[in-house]
Design a protein around this motif. Structure first.
Motif, PDB file in Angstrom:
ATOM      1  N   PRO A  88      -4.788   1.748   6.983  1.00  0.00           N
ATOM      2  CA  PRO A  88      -3.900   2.154   8.079  1.00  0.00           C
ATOM      3  C   PRO A  88      -4.288   1.504   9.404  1.00  0.00           C
ATOM      4  CG  PRO A  88      -5.355   3.964   7.441  1.00  0.00           C
ATOM      5  CD  PRO A  88      -5.517   2.900   6.420  1.00  0.00           C
ATOM      6  N   LEU A  91      -2.675  -1.935   9.833  1.00  0.00           N
ATOM      7  CA  LEU A  91      -1.241  -1.787  10.070  1.00  0.00           C
ATOM      8  C   LEU A  91      -0.961  -1.392  11.520  1.00  0.00           C
ATOM      9  CD1 LEU A  91      -0.187   0.066   6.787  1.00  0.00           C
ATOM     10  CD2 LEU A  91       0.302  -2.323   7.409  1.00  0.00           C
ATOM     11  N   LEU A 194      -4.115  -8.502   9.373  1.00  0.00           N
ATOM     12  CA  LEU A 194      -3.438  -7.786   8.300  1.00  0.00           C
ATOM     13  C   LEU A 194      -3.836  -8.353   6.932  1.00  0.00           C
ATOM     14  CD1 LEU A 194      -1.388  -5.553   7.728  1.00  0.00           C
ATOM     15  CD2 LEU A 194       0.429  -7.270   7.892  1.00  0.00           C
TER      16      LEU A 194
END
Length: 426
Positions: A88, A91, A194
């Protein structure tokens, strides 16, 4: 004092550690963007606002945010596992960088850019500390137990990797921002974060076991509750002041003498000294303990930094900058090695993030103060910041050095983090 090369554990042995390559390669890719973020923000915001002051302030806001939030990320990683925090996190970071980029290109007010910089910095993945925690898990480091000889080698390897990252990252970001588009550096940073973060998180077999939920018998304790970690954090603040002070003061010095292009050369020599010392530290099997090496290295760092303000020629500044760089790596490596002896595995990632955050916080403060001094009184006064930062940190280190010794078995230290038995750190 060091032993001969023939009986030392070396980089070859370290890199043959089972599972090492599975987290080293994606870990390098995942932390590379961290070195691109600051310069990417500066170049984009300067392009949209026309002000280096505004650009530097927005970048500093992201740095301070990272320093404040990084330990919380490390603590969550210790509790729930690195993968659960990292996925998470990357992101959120990619989305935050995208928002900051869009706002800057839309000529948003400066205060809006400051607000956008906060989540951008707070969500920076703490991959470096996570890699260090994986080394400790692989090599069996534990409080109260003599550390593997390879722990110092691993700390040196990570120091060199970090420094190499900060040599390559800014160059890549600058090339993208100047050759492609002012926003290209930040876009690449978000994409690499990412991709690298997902690949690193996928290596589940090498991550330290999460400590799980707290119980009454064994409640969760912050790594900062270990006295030695607090001492090391102050020590690393001083190291951050060297990085920040050198960045700003070398730039101001180069502009002051009318040779702005020499800035890259001078900082490159400084960084090269850090890398060379890091390689050497990992290639030696030290007989003296990490605490003694930390103190000796920090004394040398303070002494070399004390002469920067008095140097006014490029060759002398290059030579002294090389010496300063040579003194940084031994202090950093010794500090990271001490974490393995002081902190239980259940809080080790958090401990590493406190030290990383301390460097970032010291760097952000030094960039601000050095810039103000250089603007008001000339480039030489900016070099006073590394001297003051290291001197204050050294005084703290010497006064509280006894706290860098693990406690005996059965003792509980600083609100409940216990250690098994004494370990030699001198």
């Amino acid at each position: 004092m060091a032993s001969t090369v023939s009986d030392r554990p070396g980089y070859g042995q370290l890199l043959r550690t089972p599972g090492a390559w599975t987290f080293l390669l994606p870990g390098f890719a995942a932390r590379q963007p961290f070195a691109m973020l600051t310069i990417g923000i500066v170049l984009l915001v300067q392009h949209t606002t026309g002000s280096y002051g505004s650009a530097g302030a927005v970048a500093a806001a992201s740095g301070v945010s990272m320093a404040l939030f990084a330990p919380q990320s490390g603590r969550l990683a210790d509790r729930f596992g690195q993968r659960a925090v990292l996925l998470p996190g990357v992101l959120v970071h990619a989305a935050s960088v995208g928002a900051l980029t869009a706002l800057a290109l839309a000529d948003a007010p400066l205060w809006v850019l400051f607000l956008a910089a906060v989540p951008t910095g707070a969500s920076i993945p703490q991959v470096g500390p996570m890699v260090r925690a994986r080394w400790a898990a692989r090599l069996g480091a534990a409080p109260g137990r003599p550390a593997s000889p390879l722990m110092t080698t691993a700390a040196a390897f990570e120091s060199v990797t970090d420094e190499f990252t900060f040599v390559v990252g800014p160059v890549l970001a600058t090339a993208l921002c100047t050759g492609v588009h002012p926003a290209a550096g930040l876009i690449a940073e978000a994409a690499l974060t990412l991709l690298g973060g997902v690949l690193f998180a996928a290596q589940r077999s090498t991550q330290p076991a999460p400590r799980g939920a707290a119980t009454e018998a064994e409640p969760h304790r912050s790594a900062l509750s270990v006295p030695g970690v607090r001492v090391l954090a102050i020590t690393f603040l001083g190291i951050g002041s060297v990085f920040g002070g050198m960045q700003v003061s070398l730039t101001a010095f180069a502009e002051e003498i009318g040779r702005p292009g020499v800035n890259g050369l001078l900082y490159g020599i400084f960084a090269a000294g850090n890398m060379l010392a890091g390689v050497a530290c990992g290639a030696i099997a030290w007989k003296s303990g990490p605490r003694r090496r930390l103190i000796i290295g920090y004394v040398a760092l303070t002494l070399t930094a004390s002469g920067l303000w008095a140097v006014h020629s490029v060759p002398l500044l290059a030579g002294l900058g090389l010496l300063v760089g040579l003194c940084i790596a031994p202090a950093l490596i010794s500090g990271y090695t001490l974490v393995d002896a002081l902190v239980p595995a259940s809080a080790r990632t958090e401990a590493f993030t406190w030290l990383t955050g301390a460097v970032a916080l010291g760097q952000a403060a030094a960039v601000t103060v050095s810039g103000q001094l250089a603007d008001a009184h000339g480039a030489s006064t900016g070099f006073v910041v590394p001297l003051a930062g290291t001197a204050l940190a050294l005084a703290t280190l010497l006064a509280l050095r006894s706290r860098l010794t693990p406690r005996p078995a059965g003792r509980t230290v600083a609100r409940g983090i216990g250690h098994r038995e004494p370990v030699t750190v001198d």
